[in-house]
Design a protein around this motif. Structure first.
Motif: not given
Length: 416
Positions: A357-368
């Protein structure tokens, strides 16, 4: 009889590929011998001194190193001499973990003391060590003279043993010998093991006191335990025991000891990857993302990033020169590491799902944010390929990747 001299033949026996490259020793054996002859002459000369010993700060501790070939070989040869003279064998993390688990599964009552020594290397009494070496008269005069020169080169105010230098691990084993033997000889103790400064003691459930019986042994040697130290009283298993399970961390594993039996009649014990190790893997994922656009040449960026994620989520062969990694020998004698081989006792996969879950959330993070901007520099197709790596599959199916030694070093270069 052990050859303790620092001649070129002795140094050649200690030389590996990494030293040949690091110190440019030459292309052929005759070149190595010529280079090592010069190193040997300088080490044995009256003017030799450890003048290029350096250090950097890590976790508020000084970590020492030297890039000088003569200093490096002087330390390596003294270390090898001491290891052979005192027949020092380092404990296996894997063996200790498995032995401890088998004892935890016992259904009778017992006590567990998990001890961590505070600032271990810095707390070792080096004068006591020097006296021991002098009294034993095993180390040669030249070896003792070089050791004195090494000690006198430490920064003003520094005490103990220098982290980072190979000789410190050997000297610390010598220092701990009396403590190990003292605790092992106590009648109440039926299991004792130590991996560097991580200690586990298992005793019969009687009147042995940690503060009265164990702490004084460390204090006598000017060592103190830190806040990671744990003491657990584990009661015998029975179906009516509804008490809280015992929990402790040891050598990269988190154990939960229940008061009921499993289907095999053993105490139920849950084994998970420790929170510290999970956080270390997450940190490496983050560092890999931030390092993506720093890899040169640019043509290698995608490949290196994907290999870093595969490395973290899979398994691989380790090279014999890499001594500071968590390793495991399989049935064929191959040295392996990775998500399974470094955590093979785990019987609860919750944290592996957490890593996915951490890997997926990290690689698709769209925060500025700085992190979000770093993620966006990685092409979407590369991120999709990287996220296809699964920690759960890597563990359960023992997914294996092949990396050359050069790839291994490049992959891990951004994590130091």
């Amino acid at each position: 009889m052990l050859n303790q001299s620092f001649d070129e033949e002795s140094l050649l026996k200690l030389t590996r590929k990494k030293e040949i490259i690091k110190f440019s020793l030459g292309r052929e054996k005759k070149d190595y011998k010529e280079s090592l002859k010069n190193i040997s002459d300088e080490i044995s000369g009256p003017g030799f001194y450890f003048s290029e010993l350096s250090y950097f700060e890590k976790d508020n501790k000084k970590v020492f190193f030297t890039n000088n070939a003569c200093e490096y070989y002087a330390i390596k040869k003294i270390t090898d001499n001491l290891k052979r003279l005192y027949r020092i064998k380092f404990s296996s993390r894997d063996d200790i973990s498995e032995q401890a688990l088998r004892i935890f599964e016992d259904t009778s009552s017992y006590r567990v003391f998990r001890i961590d020594i505070k600032s271990f290397f810095e707390s070792v009494d080096i004068l006591k060590l020097k006296n021991k070496l002098e009294l034993d008269s095993l180390l040669s005069y030249e070896g003792k003279k070089l050791l004195d020169k090494l000690i006198s080169s430490f920064p003003e105010g520094f005490s103990g043993l220098p982290r980072g230098l190979s000789i410190s691990s050997v000297l610390s084993e010598l220092f701990m010998e009396d403590i190990d033997n003292k605790i092992k000889s106590m009648s109440e103790v039926y299991y004792y093991a130590r991996y560097v400064d991580d200690i586990i003691i298992i005793t019969h459930d009687d009147y042995m006191s940690f503060e009265k019986d164990i702490v004084p042994i460390f204090k006598y040697h000017k060592l103190s335990v830190n806040e990671k130290t744990q003491e657990l009283k584990i009661s015998s298993c029975n179906k009516d025991n509804k008490g809280e399970p015992g929990k402790l961390s040891l050598l990269g594993y988190d154990y939960t000891l229940y008061h009921n039996c499993d289907d095999l009649g053993k105490r139920a014990v849950k084994v998970e990857i420790s929170k510290n190790k999970i956080n270390k893997i997450k940190t490496r994922v983050i560092k890999s993302i931030f390092n993506y656009d720093k890899v040169n040449p640019k043509s290698l960026r995608d490949e290196v990033f994907i290999k870093r994620i595969a490395f973290l989520s899979g398994n691989y062969e380790l090279y014999s020169d890499i001594k500071n990694k968590k390793t495991y020998h399989d049935d064929m004698g191959t040295l392996k590491g990775g998500i399974y081989y470094g955590n093979r006792l785990v019987n609860n996969s919750l944290h592996l799902k957490e890593l996915n879950v951490f890997l997926r959330n990290s690689l698709f993070c769209d925060r500025n944010s700085s992190f979000g901007n770093a993620v966006k520099k990685i092409p979407m197709n590369v991120r999709r390929q990287a996220v296809s790596n699964c920690f759960m599959t890597g563990f359960e199916q023992r997914i294996f990747h092949e990396f050359s030694e050069e790839e291994f070093n490049l992959i891990s270069s951004c994590w130091n």
